[in-house]
Design an enzyme around this catalytic site. Structure first.
Site, PDB file in Angstrom:
ATOM      1  N   PRO A 198      85.668 -77.262  -2.742  1.00  0.00           N
ATOM      2  CG  PRO A 198      83.479 -77.626  -2.110  1.00  0.00           C
ATOM      3  CD  PRO A 198      84.890 -77.856  -1.677  1.00  0.00           C
ATOM      4  CD  GLU A 199      90.172 -73.866  -4.984  1.00  0.00           C
ATOM      5  OE1 GLU A 199      90.560 -72.887  -5.638  1.00  0.00           O
ATOM      6  OE2 GLU A 199      90.872 -74.874  -4.791  1.00  0.00           O
TER       7      GLU A 199
ATOM      8  NE  ARG B 265      88.556 -85.005   5.067  1.00  0.00           N
ATOM      9  CZ  ARG B 265      89.592 -84.787   4.287  1.00  0.00           C
ATOM     10  NH1 ARG B 265      90.193 -83.633   4.319  1.00  0.00           N
ATOM     11  NH2 ARG B 265      90.005 -85.710   3.475  1.00  0.00           N
TER      12      ARG B 265
ATOM     13  NE  ARG C 283     100.780 -57.969   3.116  1.00  0.00           N
ATOM     14  CZ  ARG C 283      99.665 -58.693   3.086  1.00  0.00           C
ATOM     15  NH1 ARG C 283      98.646 -58.306   2.366  1.00  0.00           N
ATOM     16  NH2 ARG C 283      99.586 -59.805   3.776  1.00  0.00           N
TER      17      ARG C 283
END
Length: 270
Positions: A2-3, A112, A151
DNA sequence: CTGAGATCCTGGGGGC
DNA sequence: TGCCCCCAGGATCTCA
């Protein structure tokens, strides 16, 4: 996994199912899943609370309670948050059950056991380290350019960093980078401003389309009604090893980046 | 500050 | 066919 789009879909679904209901009892079958402040008993504290709202922040679903407390749920990889009618069977791996006074339930299942339900006191800071919401007006191309400046991190790793932009996981990172035509391993600082603008647009576009299609079901994801999403049917690269790139027909490759499987097109992602 | 690596779990896939 | 081994993967923590 799930995002953002999956959690958004769950939160919207739950809002229609459980807002206004009062918790009659709470069953905690696996104690480590239920997190509460020191000295607070998770199950006892929730009893009598009414659900006054359901919202989302990053990949967390938030139940807003009548006392001002919140129940912040992270689903991690295999978590499920499903509203159930009285007597409906539970999913395997159901660890926490909220029973409402009308006898319907909210089940939290997680094979899990990486997910958590955390009881948060009013005003308690729990989200201080979370970055910007990609679908908020505050997420601008210019701000994104500034975020990437200097970055050296591979752009995909940066997309997964929840302290920068929240809600993007492995699936949508791969899809957004494909849509923008950017190689996942490119150092963030090596992207041109034009490429960053394309990526900004791709992130917003992919997440929005995925919400419209009620999320991506590739592993265990189901929504608050136990139904699968639809975005897995329109993925371009995620999980598509060897299949033709939808844009240039070159075979999709899989590499490992930031310890995650990464699917992309060697030909049109530069 | 930044990045790398370990950690937590279990279903499922690969190897034999 | 069956069994064993090993690995994915999000967030958090430790360490350099």
């Amino acid at each position: 996994m799930p995002e953002l789009p999956e959690v958004e879909t769950i939160a919207r679904g739950l809002a229609g199912r459980i807002v206004g209901k009062t918790i009659a009892s709470v069953e905690v079958r696996l104690p480590k899943i239920a997190v509460a402040p020191a000295g607070v008993d998770f199950a006892r504290a929730l009893r009598g609370e009414r659900i006054v709202g359901v919202s989302r922040r990053a990949k967390y679903a938030i139940l807003e309670l009548s006392s001002g407390r919140s129940l912040v749920t992270s689903l991690r990889m295999t978590g499920r948050l499903v509203a159930q009618e009285s007597g409906a069977p539970s999913y395997r791996g159901t660890h926490i059950v909220l029973r409402f006074t009308d006898r319907s339930r909210l089940d939290f299942a997680d094979l899990r056991t990486f997910g958590r339900m955390r009881l948060v006191e009013p005003g308690e800071p729990w989200d201080e380290r979370l970055g910007i919401e990609p679908l908020s007006s505050g997420f601008t191309p210019e701000g994104f350019i500034g975020m990437l400046a200097g970055r050296t991190t591979p752009i995909k790793a940066l997309l997964l960093d929840q302290q920068r932009v929240v809600g993007i996981g492995n699936i949508y990172a791969c899809e957004a980078l494909w849509e923008a035509g950017i190689r996942p391993s490119r150092p963030a600082k090596a992207l041109t401003k034009a490429a960053i603008r394309r990526l900004h647009h791709a992130i917003v576009d992919v997440l929005s389309r995925a919400i419209d299609m009620r999320g991506t079901s590739v592993d265990d994801y189901v929504d608050a009604d136990g139904l699968e999403g639809g975005f897995q049917n329109v993925l371009s690269v995620y999980g598509k090893l060897g299949e033709p790139c939808p844009r240039c027909a070159s075979p999709i490759v899989r590499t490992v980046l930031a310890q995650r499987g990464t699917w992309w097109c060697r030909s049109c992602q530069r």
